[in-house]
Write a protein that holds these residues in place. Structure first.
Motif, PDB file in Angstrom:
ATOM      1  N   THR A 145       0.855  -1.191   0.000  1.00 45.73           N
ATOM      2  CA  THR A 145       0.000   0.000   0.000  1.00 45.73           C
ATOM      3  C   THR A 145       0.888   1.237   0.000  1.00 45.73           C
ATOM      4  OG1 THR A 145      -0.164   0.293   2.406  1.00 45.73           O
ATOM      5  CG2 THR A 145      -1.690  -1.271   1.384  1.00 45.73           C
ATOM      6  N   VAL A 146       0.284   2.398  -0.201  1.00 49.12           N
ATOM      7  CA  VAL A 146       1.026   3.654  -0.120  1.00 49.12           C
ATOM      8  C   VAL A 146       0.223   4.679   0.664  1.00 49.12           C
ATOM      9  CG1 VAL A 146       2.301   3.283  -2.276  1.00 49.12           C
ATOM     10  CG2 VAL A 146       0.163   4.541  -2.332  1.00 49.12           C
ATOM     11  N   GLY A 147       0.948   5.627   1.225  1.00 52.49           N
ATOM     12  CA  GLY A 147       0.316   6.726   1.941  1.00 52.49           C
ATOM     13  C   GLY A 147       1.273   7.897   1.979  1.00 52.49           C
ATOM     14  N   GLY A 148       0.723   9.096   2.125  1.00 52.95           N
ATOM     15  CA  GLY A 148       1.568  10.276   2.177  1.00 52.95           C
ATOM     16  C   GLY A 148       0.776  11.558   2.080  1.00 52.95           C
ATOM     17  N   LEU A 149       1.222  12.434   1.186  1.00 52.18           N
ATOM     18  CA  LEU A 149       0.673  13.779   1.081  1.00 52.18           C
ATOM     19  C   LEU A 149       0.114  14.044  -0.310  1.00 52.18           C
ATOM     20  CD1 LEU A 149       3.730  15.537   2.750  1.00 52.18           C
ATOM     21  CD2 LEU A 149       1.462  15.283   3.799  1.00 52.18           C
ATOM     22  N   VAL A 150      -0.893  14.879  -0.369  1.00 50.94           N
ATOM     23  CA  VAL A 150      -1.360  15.433  -1.635  1.00 50.94           C
ATOM     24  C   VAL A 150      -1.226  16.953  -1.513  1.00 50.94           C
ATOM     25  CG1 VAL A 150      -3.801  15.435  -0.919  1.00 50.94           C
ATOM     26  CG2 VAL A 150      -3.224  15.548  -3.353  1.00 50.94           C
ATOM     27  N   LEU A 151      -0.702  17.566  -2.565  1.00 49.98           N
ATOM     28  CA  LEU A 151      -0.440  19.002  -2.558  1.00 49.98           C
ATOM     29  C   LEU A 151      -1.046  19.638  -3.799  1.00 49.98           C
ATOM     30  CD1 LEU A 151       3.356  18.577  -1.868  1.00 49.98           C
ATOM     31  CD2 LEU A 151       1.605  19.046  -0.160  1.00 49.98           C
ATOM     32  N   ASN A 152      -1.400  20.898  -3.665  1.00 47.59           N
ATOM     33  CA  ASN A 152      -1.852  21.692  -4.801  1.00 47.59           C
ATOM     34  C   ASN A 152      -2.973  21.000  -5.583  1.00 47.59           C
ATOM     35  OD1 ASN A 152       1.500  22.201  -4.809  1.00 47.59           O
ATOM     36  ND2 ASN A 152       0.179  23.994  -4.583  1.00 47.59           N
ATOM     37  N   LEU A 153      -3.925  20.454  -4.847  1.00 44.12           N
ATOM     38  CA  LEU A 153      -5.070  19.759  -5.425  1.00 44.12           C
ATOM     39  C   LEU A 153      -6.066  20.768  -5.993  1.00 44.12           C
ATOM     40  CD1 LEU A 153      -6.655  17.044  -5.745  1.00 44.12           C
ATOM     41  CD2 LEU A 153      -7.631  17.515  -3.490  1.00 44.12           C
ATOM     42  N   ASP A 154      -6.576  20.498  -7.189  1.00 44.95           N
ATOM     43  CA  ASP A 154      -7.502  21.433  -7.825  1.00 44.95           C
ATOM     44  C   ASP A 154      -8.929  21.321  -7.305  1.00 44.95           C
ATOM     45  OD1 ASP A 154      -8.018  18.978  -9.047  1.00 44.95           O
ATOM     46  OD2 ASP A 154      -8.050  19.786 -11.080  1.00 44.95           O
ATOM     47  N   SER A 155      -9.386  20.106  -6.955  1.00 45.48           N
ATOM     48  CA  SER A 155     -10.761  19.929  -6.499  1.00 45.48           C
ATOM     49  C   SER A 155     -10.861  18.716  -5.598  1.00 45.48           C
ATOM     50  CB  SER A 155     -11.690  19.743  -7.699  1.00 45.48           C
ATOM     51  OG  SER A 155     -12.974  19.313  -7.280  1.00 45.48           O
ATOM     52  N   ARG A 173      -5.166  23.766  -2.015  1.00 43.00           N
ATOM     53  CA  ARG A 173      -5.741  22.650  -1.252  1.00 43.00           C
ATOM     54  C   ARG A 173      -4.655  21.594  -1.048  1.00 43.00           C
ATOM     55  NH1 ARG A 173     -10.434  20.891   0.434  1.00 43.00           N
ATOM     56  NH2 ARG A 173     -11.561  22.636  -0.438  1.00 43.00           N
ATOM     57  N   HIS A 174      -4.405  21.227   0.228  1.00 43.51           N
ATOM     58  CA  HIS A 174      -3.339  20.286   0.584  1.00 43.51           C
ATOM     59  C   HIS A 174      -3.863  19.323   1.644  1.00 43.51           C
ATOM     60  CE1 HIS A 174      -0.780  23.322  -1.311  1.00 43.51           C
ATOM     61  NE2 HIS A 174      -1.326  24.210  -0.489  1.00 43.51           N
ATOM     62  N   GLY A 175      -3.213  18.169   1.772  1.00 36.68           N
ATOM     63  CA  GLY A 175      -3.627  17.233   2.813  1.00 36.68           C
ATOM     64  C   GLY A 175      -2.984  15.873   2.695  1.00 36.68           C
ATOM     65  N   LEU A 176      -3.768  14.843   3.013  1.00 31.52           N
ATOM     66  CA  LEU A 176      -3.271  13.477   3.110  1.00 31.52           C
ATOM     67  C   LEU A 176      -3.739  12.633   1.931  1.00 31.52           C
ATOM     68  CD1 LEU A 176      -3.961  12.906   6.903  1.00 31.52           C
ATOM     69  CD2 LEU A 176      -1.827  13.635   5.817  1.00 31.52           C
ATOM     70  N   PHE A 177      -2.900  11.662   1.581  1.00 35.29           N
ATOM     71  CA  PHE A 177      -3.174  10.704   0.518  1.00 35.29           C
ATOM     72  C   PHE A 177      -2.953   9.316   1.099  1.00 35.29           C
ATOM     73  CE2 PHE A 177      -0.674   8.239  -2.776  1.00 35.29           C
ATOM     74  CZ  PHE A 177      -1.771   7.768  -3.475  1.00 35.29           C
TER      75      PHE A 177
END
Length: 151
Positions: A34-44, A121-125
């Motif tokens: 599996t993978v996990g981490g961050l999402v950055l500069n999300l458009d929607s 928009r930033h957060g978790l993935f």
């Protein structure tokens, strides 16, 4: 029992912090496969199409961009997995730096896609509910590193 695949928007947990140049970090415990981490500069948050993801896959730390559904690896290098190690991304303008367990991963990458770099928009993935993503925080680069939000 009916199983259905997760949608892309279900893999993200984000907030709009009003800043696009940030430092984001999270401490990870990732299950094999599996993978996990961050999402950055999300458009929607509802219909994501343009964004950056940073994650550890158990072998490497990786930073990818997604533009209109097309993924491109920007940074990828072997990084020995350690439970509860911190994954961090520093984004400043079009420059993205990736760190894992307090070590820089690869070279600084450049992302200049208009559909990404100005998004706030930033957060978790995360791809698996059994993964642990703790102590997530986003800091603004614009306001002298003042902490904006903690997840």
């Amino acid at each position: 029992l009916v199983l259905s695949p997760l949608t892309l928007s279900e893999l993200f947990s984000t907030i709009d912090i009003g800043q696009n140049n940030i430092i984001a970090s999270v401490d990870l415990v990732i299950y094999k496969g599996t993978v996990g981490g961050l999402v950055l500069n999300l458009d929607s948050a509802v219909t994501p199409a343009n964004f950056v993801i940073a994650y550890h896959n158990g072998i490497s730390a990786i930073l990818e961009k997604c533009v209109a559904g097309v993924y491109t690896t920007v940074i990828s290098a072997a990084a020995t997995y350690a439970a509860n190690a911190t994954l961090r991304v520093i984004k400043d303008g079009t420059s993205y730096s990736l760190f894992y367990n307090n070590a820089k991963v690869g070279s600084t990458g450049t992302i200049s896609d208009a559909g990404i770099i100005s998004n706030t928009r930033h957060g978790l993935f995360n791809t698996y509910s059994g993964n642990t993503l703790d102590n997530a925080v986003v800091w603004s680069r614009k306001t002298g590193y003042s902490k904006l939000d903690r997840f």
